[in-house]
Design a protein around this motif. Sequence first.
Motif, PDB file in Angstrom:
ATOM      1  N   GLY A  17       9.708   1.272  -3.839  1.00 43.86           N
ATOM      2  CA  GLY A  17       9.832   0.271  -2.798  1.00 43.86           C
ATOM      3  C   GLY A  17       8.834  -0.864  -2.853  1.00 43.86           C
ATOM      4  N   TRP A  18       8.263  -1.116  -4.022  1.00 41.04           N
ATOM      5  CA  TRP A  18       7.298  -2.211  -4.121  1.00 41.04           C
ATOM      6  C   TRP A  18       7.936  -3.548  -3.778  1.00 41.04           C
ATOM      7  CZ3 TRP A  18       2.454  -1.208  -4.153  1.00 41.04           C
ATOM      8  CH2 TRP A  18       1.994  -0.024  -4.704  1.00 41.04           C
ATOM      9  N   ARG A  19       9.195  -3.715  -4.124  1.00 44.16           N
ATOM     10  CA  ARG A  19       9.859  -4.980  -3.861  1.00 44.16           C
ATOM     11  C   ARG A  19      10.662  -4.920  -2.577  1.00 44.16           C
ATOM     12  NH1 ARG A  19      13.009  -4.514  -9.122  1.00 44.16           N
ATOM     13  NH2 ARG A  19      12.814  -2.429  -8.352  1.00 44.16           N
ATOM     14  N   ALA A  20      10.501  -3.864  -1.833  1.00 39.04           N
ATOM     15  CA  ALA A  20      11.338  -3.646  -0.669  1.00 39.04           C
ATOM     16  C   ALA A  20      10.522  -3.695   0.614  1.00 39.04           C
ATOM     17  CB  ALA A  20      12.060  -2.305  -0.807  1.00 39.04           C
ATOM     18  N   ILE A  21      11.183  -3.397   1.670  1.00 39.44           N
ATOM     19  CA  ILE A  21      10.586  -3.438   2.995  1.00 39.44           C
ATOM     20  C   ILE A  21       9.541  -2.334   3.196  1.00 39.44           C
ATOM     21  CG2 ILE A  21      12.314  -2.001   4.113  1.00 39.44           C
ATOM     22  CD1 ILE A  21      12.339  -4.214   6.330  1.00 39.44           C
ATOM     23  N   THR A  22       9.554  -1.318   2.341  1.00 44.84           N
ATOM     24  CA  THR A  22       8.564  -0.249   2.432  1.00 44.84           C
ATOM     25  C   THR A  22       7.154  -0.812   2.380  1.00 44.84           C
ATOM     26  OG1 THR A  22      10.113   1.137   1.205  1.00 44.84           O
ATOM     27  CG2 THR A  22       7.903   1.992   1.487  1.00 44.84           C
ATOM     28  N   PHE A  23       6.950  -1.792   1.535  1.00 42.55           N
ATOM     29  CA  PHE A  23       5.626  -2.401   1.396  1.00 42.55           C
ATOM     30  C   PHE A  23       5.173  -3.020   2.714  1.00 42.55           C
ATOM     31  CE2 PHE A  23       2.710  -5.782   0.042  1.00 42.55           C
ATOM     32  CZ  PHE A  23       1.818  -5.041  -0.712  1.00 42.55           C
ATOM     33  N   LEU A  24       6.087  -3.679   3.429  1.00 38.26           N
ATOM     34  CA  LEU A  24       5.743  -4.266   4.722  1.00 38.26           C
ATOM     35  C   LEU A  24       5.354  -3.195   5.730  1.00 38.26           C
ATOM     36  CD1 LEU A  24       8.512  -7.005   5.011  1.00 38.26           C
ATOM     37  CD2 LEU A  24       6.108  -7.317   4.406  1.00 38.26           C
ATOM     38  N   SER A  25       5.993  -2.056   5.652  1.00 39.19           N
ATOM     39  CA  SER A  25       5.625  -0.959   6.544  1.00 39.19           C
ATOM     40  C   SER A  25       4.231  -0.443   6.228  1.00 39.19           C
ATOM     41  CB  SER A  25       6.636   0.183   6.430  1.00 39.19           C
ATOM     42  OG  SER A  25       7.865  -0.216   6.958  1.00 39.19           O
ATOM     43  N   LEU A  26       3.877  -0.406   4.948  1.00 41.69           N
ATOM     44  CA  LEU A  26       2.526   0.024   4.587  1.00 41.69           C
ATOM     45  C   LEU A  26       1.488  -0.960   5.104  1.00 41.69           C
ATOM     46  CD1 LEU A  26       3.068   1.309   0.944  1.00 41.69           C
ATOM     47  CD2 LEU A  26       2.569   2.679   2.974  1.00 41.69           C
ATOM     48  N   ILE A  27       1.808  -2.253   5.074  1.00 39.07           N
ATOM     49  CA  ILE A  27       0.885  -3.261   5.610  1.00 39.07           C
ATOM     50  C   ILE A  27       0.635  -3.019   7.091  1.00 39.07           C
ATOM     51  CG2 ILE A  27       0.650  -5.712   6.219  1.00 39.07           C
ATOM     52  CD1 ILE A  27       2.104  -6.384   3.618  1.00 39.07           C
ATOM     53  N   SER A  28       1.698  -2.754   7.838  1.00 41.33           N
ATOM     54  CA  SER A  28       1.559  -2.573   9.283  1.00 41.33           C
ATOM     55  C   SER A  28       0.944  -1.229   9.634  1.00 41.33           C
ATOM     56  CB  SER A  28       2.912  -2.722   9.977  1.00 41.33           C
ATOM     57  OG  SER A  28       3.731  -1.608   9.719  1.00 41.33           O
ATOM     58  N   GLN A  80      -3.484   1.808   7.743  1.00 40.29           N
ATOM     59  CA  GLN A  80      -4.020   0.462   7.516  1.00 40.29           C
ATOM     60  C   GLN A  80      -5.306   0.527   6.698  1.00 40.29           C
ATOM     61  OE1 GLN A  80      -4.132  -0.943  11.560  1.00 40.29           O
ATOM     62  NE2 GLN A  80      -2.130  -1.918  11.390  1.00 40.29           N
ATOM     63  N   ALA A  81      -6.138   1.532   6.957  1.00 38.87           N
ATOM     64  CA  ALA A  81      -7.364   1.694   6.161  1.00 38.87           C
ATOM     65  C   ALA A  81      -7.014   2.029   4.707  1.00 38.87           C
ATOM     66  CB  ALA A  81      -8.249   2.785   6.768  1.00 38.87           C
ATOM     67  N   ALA A  82      -6.011   2.877   4.498  1.00 39.58           N
ATOM     68  CA  ALA A  82      -5.577   3.207   3.130  1.00 39.58           C
ATOM     69  C   ALA A  82      -5.011   1.967   2.450  1.00 39.58           C
ATOM     70  CB  ALA A  82      -4.548   4.336   3.154  1.00 39.58           C
ATOM     71  N   PHE A  83      -4.248   1.177   3.181  1.00 37.79           N
ATOM     72  CA  PHE A  83      -3.700  -0.056   2.612  1.00 37.79           C
ATOM     73  C   PHE A  83      -4.831  -0.989   2.194  1.00 37.79           C
ATOM     74  CE2 PHE A  83      -2.270  -4.379   2.596  1.00 37.79           C
ATOM     75  CZ  PHE A  83      -1.050  -4.311   1.958  1.00 37.79           C
ATOM     76  N   ASP A  84      -5.811  -1.165   3.070  1.00 33.24           N
ATOM     77  CA  ASP A  84      -6.938  -2.040   2.747  1.00 33.24           C
ATOM     78  C   ASP A  84      -7.715  -1.531   1.533  1.00 33.24           C
ATOM     79  OD1 ASP A  84      -6.272  -3.700   4.849  1.00 33.24           O
ATOM     80  OD2 ASP A  84      -7.799  -2.900   6.206  1.00 33.24           O
ATOM     81  N   LYS A  85      -7.777  -0.214   1.367  1.00 30.83           N
ATOM     82  CA  LYS A  85      -8.510   0.377   0.249  1.00 30.83           C
ATOM     83  C   LYS A  85      -7.794   0.158  -1.086  1.00 30.83           C
ATOM     84  CE  LYS A  85     -10.419   4.801  -1.262  1.00 30.83           C
ATOM     85  NZ  LYS A  85     -10.591   6.220  -0.918  1.00 30.83           N
ATOM     86  N   TYR A  86      -6.454   0.196  -1.091  1.00 27.76           N
ATOM     87  CA  TYR A  86      -5.707   0.169  -2.342  1.00 27.76           C
ATOM     88  C   TYR A  86      -4.818  -1.051  -2.559  1.00 27.76           C
ATOM     89  CZ  TYR A  86      -6.998   5.094  -2.564  1.00 27.76           C
ATOM     90  OH  TYR A  86      -7.693   6.270  -2.593  1.00 27.76           O
TER      91      TYR A  86
END
Length: 110
Positions: A17-28, A80-86
């Motif tokens: 899902g790198w090109r999909a909406i999954t990435f946006l969910s990880l951001i949020s 969100q902390a995991a997203f910021d880390k990676y």
Amino acid sequence: MITSSRLAVFPTGKHWGWRAITFLSLISGGPILMDRPKFEPYFPLDDFKIYYDESEWSDLANILNEITSEQWNMLRKHNQAAFDKYLAPLPVGRYIYQTVQKWFDHNEDK
């Protein structure tokens, strides 16, 4: 809608899902229910709190019922902390730089 969703559900199949909406969910940072990916990304995906379902989404109702408002906020902060880390621009840039540098260092003598 993604940032206020109680649970984002993604039948990702072979694609993470790198090109999909999954990435946006990880951001949020919101909770995600998805198939377990066949390939692990360059970081440990288990650092995110993600629900995995291999049984045709039969656990969806149970997962939705167990996510309280307090737990939802804790999951968002953790993810969100995991997203910021990676996945934030600086760590991604650092990963790309280090990977390219290793390749050059390895091939410098050839």
